[in-house]
Design a protein around this motif. Structure first.
Motif, PDB file in Angstrom:
ATOM      1  N   ASN A 158      35.684  40.743  43.368  1.00  0.00           N
ATOM      2  CA  ASN A 158      34.901  41.967  43.242  1.00  0.00           C
ATOM      3  C   ASN A 158      34.861  42.372  41.768  1.00  0.00           C
ATOM      4  O   ASN A 158      35.599  43.245  41.315  1.00  0.00           O
ATOM      5  CB  ASN A 158      35.514  43.082  44.097  1.00  0.00           C
ATOM      6  N   GLU A 161      33.984  46.172  40.793  1.00  0.00           N
ATOM      7  CA  GLU A 161      35.081  47.113  40.996  1.00  0.00           C
ATOM      8  C   GLU A 161      36.171  46.910  39.941  1.00  0.00           C
ATOM      9  O   GLU A 161      36.745  47.878  39.426  1.00  0.00           O
ATOM     10  CB  GLU A 161      35.667  46.935  42.390  1.00  0.00           C
ATOM     11  N   GLY A 162      36.468  45.629  39.626  1.00  0.00           N
ATOM     12  CA  GLY A 162      37.475  45.350  38.602  1.00  0.00           C
ATOM     13  C   GLY A 162      37.100  45.929  37.259  1.00  0.00           C
ATOM     14  O   GLY A 162      37.926  46.534  36.567  1.00  0.00           O
ATOM     15  N   GLN A 290      43.209  38.444  38.716  1.00  0.00           N
ATOM     16  CA  GLN A 290      42.424  37.837  39.785  1.00  0.00           C
ATOM     17  C   GLN A 290      43.328  36.936  40.635  1.00  0.00           C
ATOM     18  O   GLN A 290      44.001  36.063  40.087  1.00  0.00           O
ATOM     19  CB  GLN A 290      41.268  37.023  39.201  1.00  0.00           C
ATOM     20  N   GLU A 319      35.113  37.772  49.549  1.00  0.00           N
ATOM     21  CA  GLU A 319      35.389  38.491  48.306  1.00  0.00           C
ATOM     22  C   GLU A 319      36.822  38.995  48.273  1.00  0.00           C
ATOM     23  O   GLU A 319      37.311  39.567  49.250  1.00  0.00           O
ATOM     24  CB  GLU A 319      34.417  39.661  48.166  1.00  0.00           C
ATOM     25  N   GLU A 321      39.782  41.351  46.180  1.00  0.00           N
ATOM     26  CA  GLU A 321      39.915  42.501  45.294  1.00  0.00           C
ATOM     27  C   GLU A 321      40.742  42.140  44.052  1.00  0.00           C
ATOM     28  O   GLU A 321      41.540  41.199  44.070  1.00  0.00           O
ATOM     29  CB  GLU A 321      40.580  43.668  46.033  1.00  0.00           C
ATOM     30  N   GLU A 323      43.125  43.579  40.502  1.00  0.00           N
ATOM     31  CA  GLU A 323      44.170  44.541  40.188  1.00  0.00           C
ATOM     32  C   GLU A 323      44.275  44.723  38.677  1.00  0.00           C
ATOM     33  O   GLU A 323      44.292  43.737  37.929  1.00  0.00           O
ATOM     34  CB  GLU A 323      45.508  44.058  40.751  1.00  0.00           C
TER      35      GLU A 323
END
Length: 338
Positions: A158, A161-162, A290, A319, A321, A323
């Motif tokens: 994603n 969003e990252g 990732q 997909e 997410e 961090e």
């Protein structure tokens, strides 16, 4: 089933010329070679020797196409892919495209000549309409890179969003002049979605943002050094940079320190990928992590399924997410933000 005569007819050449191209005859022009290869791909034609050799058997080999094997992200991804492929008794062929469309097509020929059972595409240098005919010969799974046009399995992160979370972190640190640094966004959905996430965060804090700039064609440490040198020529230097990768971020930081800049007091920098490089730099690099192992595992599972079922043209999107790992290049006291 297509014949050599069909290839000759579509290419507008003689059967003899087509035969010479197939057999790598030295005295054939590049233009004729391209016409023959295009006709072969369009018709799904496989030379008899290759067809007879592997018509009913598998090679137990998959090709992985990456733009740069020296990029630590792709090196890590290749390692994970090899481990999971080995669990299925499969081998990998590593193919470096160097972001060149012609190299990508050259390696895709491994599928049409039955030298591999499938291809994992980690970047996309050609239009999908050019790549799609190769699906006649076997499965292609897209990994990391993605496109809405392709009806094949895609495993991605994603990115929007990252980038949003990373940019929001910079804005929350009070930065008012931002620079978005990336590779080329002409064909890469990754870059486009990161830019989308970046702009989303900026739009939410538009009252506090004084300026936003964009720099392209930055891929490694040397490019990062160049990015910093170029910003010295601007009237108002950015106070924070969103870099497209940890290599670029490291180059920016190294060059900044050579010019006696203090990181993060004078310039905050965020990278991408959470490479080992981000831990050994001084200061350590705030970066977007990732989950490469999860991606690799899913890619291999999908590839094995497609090889087994022979159902290639189906869009399946998975997909993962990301961090944000907050470290020394954006704040003095390091923490981890989930």
């Amino acid at each position: 089933m297509s014949t050599i005569e069909d290839v000759a007819r579509l290419a507008g050449l003689s059967r003899t010329t087509v035969s010479r191209v197939i057999n790598n005859h030295p005295y054939v022009s590049e233009d004729k070679k391209k016409r023959v290869k295009f006709a072969m791909n369009t018709l799904g034609f496989v030379p008899n020797s290759a067809a007879r050799r592997l018509r009913k058997q598998r090679t137990e080999t998959v090709a992985v196409l990456v733009p740069r094997v020296t990029n630590p992200f792709f090196s890590r991804l290749i390692e994970s892919l090899e481990i999971f492929a080995s669990d299925h008794k499969y081998k990998l062929i590593i193919c470096q495209t160097r972001y060149l469309p012609e190299k990508e097509l050259e390696y895709l020929e491994l599928l049409s000549t039955k030298q591999v059972d499938g291809i994992i595409l980690c970047s996309l240098q050609n239009k999908w309409s050019i790549v799609e005919p190769y699906l006649q010969h076997g499965p292609i799974v897209m990994c990391n890179e993605y496109t809405d046009e392709a009806h094949i399995p895609m495993v991605k992160f994603n990115q929007a969003e990252g980038a949003y979370v990373a940019t929001k972190h910079l804005l929350e640190q009070g930065h008012r002049r931002l620079l978005f640094c990336s590779g080329s966004d002409k064909s890469s959905m990754i870059v486009q979605h990161r830019k989308k996430g970046f702009l989303h965060a900026v739009s939410e804090h538009k009252e506090q943002v004084d300026s936003v700039e964009f720099v392209e064609d930055a891929y490694d440490m040397e490019d990062g050094c160049r990015v910093f040198r170029d910003l010295l020529d601007t009237k108002e230097n950015p106070t924070a940079i969103f870099a497209g990768g940890d290599e670029v971020a490291a180059g920016i930081i190294l060059e900044a320190k050579r010019h006696q800049w203090s990181i993060p007091e004078q310039l905050a920098v965020i990278g991408f990928d959470n490479q080992l490089l981000s831990e050994i730099m001084e200061p350590t690099i705030t970066t977007v992590c990732q989950p490469v192992d999860q991606m690799a595992k899913k890619v291999i599972e999908l590839m094995m399924e497609k090889i087994r079922t022979k159902t290639y043209k189906k869009q399946e999107v998975y997909e993962f997410e990301l961090e944000l790992m907050i470290k020394g290049s954006t704040v003095k006291h390091t923490t981890v933000l989930a």
